[in-house]
Motif scaffolding. Structure first.
Motif, PDB file in Angstrom:
ATOM      1  N   THR A 223      19.702 -25.388  -1.712  1.00 33.20           N
ATOM      2  CA  THR A 223      20.654 -26.168  -2.495  1.00 33.20           C
ATOM      3  C   THR A 223      21.698 -26.794  -1.585  1.00 33.20           C
ATOM      4  OG1 THR A 223      22.065 -26.065  -4.473  1.00 33.20           O
ATOM      5  CG2 THR A 223      22.235 -24.222  -2.925  1.00 33.20           C
TER       6      THR A 223
ATOM      7  N   TYR B 114      13.176 -20.639  -5.621  1.00 32.40           N
ATOM      8  CA  TYR B 114      12.794 -21.892  -6.264  1.00 32.40           C
ATOM      9  C   TYR B 114      13.633 -23.043  -5.718  1.00 32.40           C
ATOM     10  CZ  TYR B 114      11.334 -25.411  -9.549  1.00 32.40           C
ATOM     11  OH  TYR B 114      10.816 -26.554 -10.085  1.00 32.40           O
ATOM     12  N   PHE B 115      13.025 -24.214  -5.740  1.00 31.33           N
ATOM     13  CA  PHE B 115      13.682 -25.513  -5.538  1.00 31.33           C
ATOM     14  C   PHE B 115      12.699 -26.553  -6.038  1.00 31.33           C
ATOM     15  CE2 PHE B 115      11.751 -23.972  -1.638  1.00 31.33           C
ATOM     16  CZ  PHE B 115      10.852 -24.985  -1.307  1.00 31.33           C
TER      17      PHE B 115
ATOM     18  N   ILE C  68      17.564 -19.906  -3.569  1.00 26.49           N
ATOM     19  CA  ILE C  68      17.321 -21.326  -3.816  1.00 26.49           C
ATOM     20  C   ILE C  68      17.718 -22.121  -2.581  1.00 26.49           C
ATOM     21  CG2 ILE C  68      17.602 -21.226  -6.329  1.00 26.49           C
ATOM     22  CD1 ILE C  68      20.461 -22.256  -5.995  1.00 26.49           C
TER      23      ILE C  68
ATOM     24  N   ARG D 187      14.440 -31.948  -0.234  1.00 30.41           N
ATOM     25  CA  ARG D 187      13.939 -30.593  -0.009  1.00 30.41           C
ATOM     26  C   ARG D 187      12.722 -30.594   0.923  1.00 30.41           C
ATOM     27  NH1 ARG D 187      18.198 -30.464  -1.664  1.00 30.41           N
ATOM     28  NH2 ARG D 187      19.063 -29.339  -3.456  1.00 30.41           N
TER      29      ARG D 187
ATOM     30  N   THR E 184      16.730 -25.605 -11.038  1.00 30.76           N
ATOM     31  CA  THR E 184      16.955 -24.658  -9.952  1.00 30.76           C
ATOM     32  C   THR E 184      18.201 -23.834 -10.210  1.00 30.76           C
ATOM     33  OG1 THR E 184      15.947 -26.236  -8.410  1.00 30.76           O
ATOM     34  CG2 THR E 184      17.238 -24.456  -7.448  1.00 30.76           C
TER      35      THR E 184
ATOM     36  N   GLU F 281      17.417 -30.873 -10.461  1.00 32.96           N
ATOM     37  CA  GLU F 281      18.091 -29.782  -9.779  1.00 32.96           C
ATOM     38  C   GLU F 281      18.680 -28.787 -10.769  1.00 32.96           C
ATOM     39  OE1 GLU F 281      18.984 -27.698  -6.419  1.00 32.96           O
ATOM     40  OE2 GLU F 281      17.821 -29.539  -6.618  1.00 32.96           O
TER      41      GLU F 281
END
Length: 469
Positions: free
Chosen positions: A314, A237-238, A312, A245, A300, A297
């Motif tokens: 990040t 996920y993000f 993720i 992103r 996430t 964020e």
């Protein structure tokens, strides 16, 4: 990992208590003549012994901020010397990103005649919020990340900031973010590439090799499929529409249009492929959650900490959420679009600038200089997982008591892969329009053909504007 409080964490808690009380006194939260909370309450609040609390209060006595009254308590001095006040516009996230509160506390200790008053800027409109406050004489210094500074410069507002002399001891790639027309307007404090963060235990349990620098996005999608099947949960996920992103895919392919047989402009095959790969990832709801439509964020990080996902995208800033946990995680470079493609990722740098019209310019300059100084950078290196902007401090060894990834120093090998959003060749305003179109596509409001058409229009309009200029 052992989470028991060690000598370092004790020192941090004591420094935090002293810094917090000092700031509350200087800012007027604790008014002159007011009594501090009882030592037992301070001990409970800051997880210290009564003896340690007394040691901390002795520091404030020596600084002339409080007086101890036997059998009564600690009282703020009636004659606390007036301090120069510096209003510092910043994002609220800086407290987590690199312990801004601790840095301010240390600055107050070194410069007792200057008080820093942080003012939180609008997270969703940071630049316009800062410009408005600067024009109204409300700020003396301001924090900006690389994207925000680009937006500020594109709006013609860079000259609201005081130009600075370059510091050769700061990483050049970090300093580069804050140049405009050959003038430096901010010192970098900390920086981070966008990286892949993954749960090592999940890969072991699924009997999968960990991500490496040869991974493509197809490799990631396949690994995510296997993780999802074996764990019965989503794998990655993000925030899909975050400029920090989706832009990495466009950085890896470039943003270009080409003319088809009818001279109609369409996305180049490389650009179209990068968006296709991105869409295959975020629209695959076996591996990627579809129920998180926010742009935060925190979502996430929460999913990763709860082990609801295994991977993720990040930054090092967000790794501070793990620094006191037992989470078994590590980092890898972002995958490539194709095996033979060069690696590329986005760099996010946070800096601080002096406001040109400040009435306390010299004091503001002292604070900005401090944030990039050896003293402040050591605090970032020793107490956080963020990367200091001062090269010698960032690369020094430290007796680690944090849950730092084993590949923390990986960033040093990735310097040739770093890019800023400005390398896309599009203004921030256009990229924000990209986000709206992409959101509509991922929400199934428009199809892929319409997505390409609308992005082509945005790119062509910018090309026309560039030609007029």
């Amino acid at each position: 990992m052992n989470n028991k409080s060690g000598r370092h964490s004790f020192r941090e808690r004591l420094d935090h208590m002293v810094g917090k009380l000092r700031t509350d006194i200087l800012s007027g939260v604790l008014q002159r003549g007011a009594y501090l909370p009882a030592e037992s309450m301070l001990a409970k609040q800051f997880e210290l012994s009564n003896k340690s609390v007394r040691r901390g209060l002795d520091v404030l006595v020596q600084e002339g901020l409080i007086v101890k009254i036997d059998r009564v308590g600690s009282k703020v001095m009636e004659s606390v010397q007036e301090r120069i006040r510096i209003h510092f516009g910043c994002s609220a996230s800086l407290s987590k990103d690199f312990l801004l509160d601790d840095l301010i506390g240390e600055f107050h200790r070194l410069h007792p005649g200057i008080h820093i008053l942080p003012l939180a800027l609008n997270d969703f409109d940071h630049v316009n919020s800062a410009v408005e406050m600067i024009n109204n004489g409300m700020l003396d210094a301001v924090s900006l990340n690389s994207t925000q500074f680009q937006e500020l410069a594109e709006n013609g507002s860079a000259e609201l900031l005081e130009s600075l002399d370059p510091d050769p001891e700061l990483y050049p790639i970090a300093t580069e973010a804050f140049y405009h027309e050959e003038q430096l307007y901010a010192y970098p404090i900390s920086f981070s590439p966008v990286v892949l963060c993954y749960n090592k235990a999940h890969f072991r349990e699924a009997d999968l090799p960990e991500p490496d620098s040869y991974w493509t996005w197809d490799d990631l999608i396949e690994a995510a499929r296997q993780l999802a099947e074996k764990r019965g949960r989503h794998a990655i996920y993000f925030v899909p529409a975050s400029e920090n992103r989706y832009s990495v895919f466009l950085l890896q392919s470039g943003i270009q249009t080409v003319a088809d047989g009818t001279k109609h402009r369409t996305l180049s095959p490389e650009t179209a492929n990068s968006l296709s790969v991105y869409s295959r990832l975020v629209n695959n709801h076996q591996i990627f959650p579809k129920y998180l439509a926010g742009n935060h964020e925190d979502e996430t990080i929460s999913l990763f900490v709860q082990e609801q996902v295994s991977m993720i995208l990040t930054t090092f800033f967000n790794l501070n959420e793990f620094k006191k946990l037992t989470l078994d995680y590590d980092l890898a470079p972002l995958p490539r679009l194709k095996t033979k493609d060069p690696q590329k990722t986005l760099l996010v740098t946070i800096g601080a600038a002096v406001v040109a019209n400040s009435r306390q310019k010299e004091a503001a300059r002292q604070f900005v200089n401090f944030l990039a100084s050896v003293e402040a950078q050591k605090i970032i290196r020793e107490r956080t997982v963020s990367i200091p902007a001062r090269k010698r401090i960032a690369e020094m060894s430290t007796a680690d008591h944090l849950n730092r990834p084993s590949r923390y120093l990986m960033y040093r090998e990735l310097f040739p892969t770093f890019s800023y959003l400005k390398d896309l060749g599009l203004p921030i305003a256009v990229l924000k329009s990209f986000r709206k179109v992409l959101n509509a596509y991922w929400s199934k409001m428009i199809d892929e053909e319409t997505l390409h058409e609308e992005l082509c229009v945005l790119i062509s309009e910018q090309d026309d504007n560039d030609q007029k200029v």
